[in-house]
Design a protein around this motif. Structure first.
Motif, PDB file in Angstrom:
ATOM      1  N   GLY A   6      36.517  36.796  50.837  1.00  0.00           N
ATOM      2  CA  GLY A   6      36.506  37.018  49.387  1.00  0.00           C
ATOM      3  C   GLY A   6      37.548  36.189  48.668  1.00  0.00           C
ATOM      4  N   ASN A   7      37.505  36.243  47.350  1.00  0.00           N
ATOM      5  CA  ASN A   7      38.462  35.524  46.514  1.00  0.00           C
ATOM      6  C   ASN A   7      39.876  36.020  46.803  1.00  0.00           C
ATOM      7  OD1 ASN A   7      39.353  33.743  44.637  1.00  0.00           O
ATOM      8  ND2 ASN A   7      38.608  34.855  42.846  1.00  0.00           N
ATOM      9  N   GLY A   8      40.780  35.094  47.107  1.00  0.00           N
ATOM     10  CA  GLY A   8      42.158  35.445  47.422  1.00  0.00           C
ATOM     11  C   GLY A   8      42.441  35.697  48.888  1.00  0.00           C
TER      12      GLY A   8
ATOM     13  N   LYS B  26      43.691  29.324  51.758  1.00  0.00           N
ATOM     14  CA  LYS B  26      43.458  30.509  50.955  1.00  0.00           C
ATOM     15  C   LYS B  26      42.362  30.225  49.934  1.00  0.00           C
ATOM     16  CE  LYS B  26      45.852  33.644  47.751  1.00  0.00           C
ATOM     17  NZ  LYS B  26      47.143  33.907  47.069  1.00  0.00           N
ATOM     18  N   ILE B  27      41.394  31.122  49.823  1.00  0.00           N
ATOM     19  CA  ILE B  27      40.316  30.946  48.842  1.00  0.00           C
ATOM     20  C   ILE B  27      40.884  31.223  47.448  1.00  0.00           C
ATOM     21  CG2 ILE B  27      38.097  31.831  48.039  1.00  0.00           C
ATOM     22  CD1 ILE B  27      37.363  32.425  50.922  1.00  0.00           C
ATOM     23  N   ILE B  28      40.845  30.186  46.595  1.00  0.00           N
ATOM     24  CA  ILE B  28      41.375  30.344  45.227  1.00  0.00           C
ATOM     25  C   ILE B  28      40.258  30.493  44.200  1.00  0.00           C
ATOM     26  CG2 ILE B  28      43.524  29.132  45.754  1.00  0.00           C
ATOM     27  CD1 ILE B  28      42.320  26.651  44.400  1.00  0.00           C
TER      28      ILE B  28
ATOM     29  N   GLY C  73      26.666  25.519  41.186  1.00  0.00           N
ATOM     30  CA  GLY C  73      26.067  26.758  41.644  1.00  0.00           C
ATOM     31  C   GLY C  73      27.106  27.651  42.298  1.00  0.00           C
ATOM     32  N   LYS C  74      26.714  28.348  43.355  1.00  0.00           N
ATOM     33  CA  LYS C  74      27.659  29.209  44.070  1.00  0.00           C
ATOM     34  C   LYS C  74      28.646  28.342  44.844  1.00  0.00           C
ATOM     35  CE  LYS C  74      24.664  33.261  44.515  1.00  0.00           C
ATOM     36  NZ  LYS C  74      24.012  34.223  45.422  1.00  0.00           N
ATOM     37  N   THR C  75      29.932  28.548  44.542  1.00  0.00           N
ATOM     38  CA  THR C  75      30.964  27.634  45.023  1.00  0.00           C
ATOM     39  C   THR C  75      32.155  28.395  45.605  1.00  0.00           C
ATOM     40  OG1 THR C  75      30.343  26.039  43.309  1.00  0.00           O
ATOM     41  CG2 THR C  75      32.507  25.734  44.336  1.00  0.00           C
ATOM     42  N   VAL C  76      32.813  27.758  46.602  1.00  0.00           N
ATOM     43  CA  VAL C  76      34.075  28.244  47.151  1.00  0.00           C
ATOM     44  C   VAL C  76      35.070  27.088  47.142  1.00  0.00           C
ATOM     45  CG1 VAL C  76      35.264  29.018  49.247  1.00  0.00           C
ATOM     46  CG2 VAL C  76      33.103  30.075  48.592  1.00  0.00           C
ATOM     47  N   ILE C  77      36.292  27.348  46.671  1.00  0.00           N
ATOM     48  CA  ILE C  77      37.376  26.361  46.703  1.00  0.00           C
ATOM     49  C   ILE C  77      38.514  26.950  47.529  1.00  0.00           C
ATOM     50  CG2 ILE C  77      39.029  25.003  45.364  1.00  0.00           C
ATOM     51  CD1 ILE C  77      37.107  25.106  43.015  1.00  0.00           C
TER      52      ILE C  77
END
Length: 463
Positions: free
Chosen positions: A381-383, A344-346, A355-359
């Motif tokens: 997207g986020n979540g 899940k994207i948190i 910079g532009k980041t995804v966790i």
């Protein structure tokens, strides 16, 4: 004046008539011949009509059954043979039909195609009113083929929507409107074998042996959890494959699945066989039933090189020694970045020097970080939940970066681990209840790999 008496007259005593004689004779001959022909034809038609009527009325009767009056009226030659009646050949319905084929163009709709071929809008409405069976006709795509069959009056008899060579929808006229039927053709599946030794790269070795690019990429995907195809490949590594090819009307239309594969990397052999459970789900396993797929991919991006490894290094922007908590993969700007595991994207957004980041959070123990992106995938997207291999963004150079690359971090309970060496957990292995079916289904595939191995050994000994 009688024609014969005119001919016998003494024309010398009548000079004016003598001058007009040639023209008069020519005119008289033409009219007399025309009159004689017309009288003969009329007489023939008058006499033939009763005979034809009588022949029709008494069709099937023998010679002795013919009416006496007709028998006496007919000449002997006509009594011995039936009167021949010449009729024009009948035009069959198929000869009255017309067919047309069109390829869907950009911006085309079925309504536009109907208008182009002057087909009734009412018939289009009736076809679409069939509901679910014809729903796909609302979403025809460029390149699709539409076949039309019409009668002599231009009325639609049949419409076929060919999505591809295997799938099509056929709409035919019925007594009370139209009916639709899905047509699915089954291709012929053939088993193919391949074996090769690597000199430079897996891709070059595959191409040299005529392997399709898709099969090469699938092979790398099967062993990608155990072998890093950018760093671990050595000259002399080899692979063996058993895979499917699908044919239609004798022509290859696409590749099928890899059924079994073996990869020898730096002297160590890895084997995988494909197993499909009764519920339809298929995956690759070791011959003993261990899942080839790990919970995480070893690499999240197709990269050119590793530009910076895990550990202490001299930071190129800050110009000082600093712990590098991940791995940098140099890649072209815009290269897709994939989630290495289900989760899940948190977090999605800008994060300081990253910079532009995804966790992404993977269960309770693991999390991964992807930084310096140029842009995100709008569908991630986020979540939102993501699957392993799903694209989450694209390589860039945002934040503190000297060039386009992906910074990737792997964390266990919040602590950073080296993504290149961390032991990745395995996915679920074969269930005990399926083990017997698995061994039965894969026994033949393992035997084929053994056969390919023996062939390779024999060829090597002859060289």
């Amino acid at each position: 004046m009688d024609y014969r008496s005119f001919i016998k007259r003494d024309y010398k005593s009548h000079e004016p008539d003598q001058r007009r004689l040639p023209k008069y004779l020519s005119w008289r001959r033409r009219h007399i011949v025309a009159f004689a022909v017309s009288v003969s034809l009329g007489a023939l038609l008058i006499t033939a009509a009763p005979f034809e009527a009588e022949a029709t009325r008494h069709e099937g009767l023998g010679a002795d059954d013919m009416p006496i009056t007709q028998s006496l009226a007919l000449p002997q030659a006509q009594k011995d043979s039936k009167p021949s009646i010449v009729r024009a050949p009948a035009i069959t319905p198929a000869e009255q039909e017309t067919t047309a084929q069109t390829k869907v163009k950009r911006g085309d709709t079925l309504a536009a195609i109907f208008a182009r071929y002057k087909l009734s809008a009412t018939e289009l409405h009736n076809i679409m009113a069939l509901g679910k069976p014809t729903r796909d006709l609302r979403y025809i795509k460029p390149g699709d083929k539409i076949h039309l069959r019409r009668d002599a009056d231009g009325k639609l008899l049949e419409l076929t929507h060919e999505k591809n060579r295997l799938e099509s929808l056929r709409v035919t006229r019925a007594e009370n409107g139209f009916q639709a039927k899905q047509i699915r053709r089954q291709p012929e599946t053939r088993i193919t074998y391949a074996t090769s030794k690597i000199d430079n790269s897996l891709f070059e070795a595959g191409q040299k042996n005529g392997l399709p690019q898709a099969i090469i990429m699938e092979l790398a995907g099967i062993f990608g959890w155990d072998i890093d195809f950018a760093l671990d490949i050595r000259q002399g590594d080899e692979f063996r494959l058993v895979y499917e090819e699908q044919f239609l009307d004798g022509e290859k239309i696409r590749n099928g699945n890899i059924l079994a594969a073996e990869f020898v990397n730096q002297g160590r052999s890895y084997r995988a066989v494909r197993y499909q459970a009764k519920n339809g789900r298929a995956d690759y396993y070791t011959p003993s039933g261990q899942n080839m797929r790990k919970t995480f991919l070893r690499s999240p991006v197709d990269f050119r090189r590793i530009s910076s490894r895990f550990g202490k290094r001299h930071h190129p922007v800050l110009n000082r020694m600093r712990l590098h908590k991940g791995v940098d993969y140099a890649a072209a700007r815009g290269t897709p970045i994939r989630a290495t595991g289900d989760g899940k994207i948190i977090f999605r957004g800008r994060k300081g020097g990253y910079g532009k980041t995804v966790i992404i959070q993977h269960g309770s123990q693991y999390s991964t970080l992807y930084a310096h992106m140029s842009s995100y995938n709008r569908k991630a997207g986020n979540g939102s939940k993501v699957k392993q291999g799903q694209i989450i963004g694209y390589v860039g150079a945002t934040g503190r970066a000297t060039g386009p690359h992906l910074h990737y971090e792997f964390r266990v309970h919040g602590a950073h681990r080296n993504p290149l060496t961390v032991k990745l957990p395995n996915a679920a292995s074969i269930n005990k209840t399926l083990k017997a079916d698995f061994l039965e289904q894969t026994r033949g595939l393992i035997a084929q790999l053994d056969g390919l191995q023996r062939i390779n050994v024999a060829l090597a000994e002859t060289r």
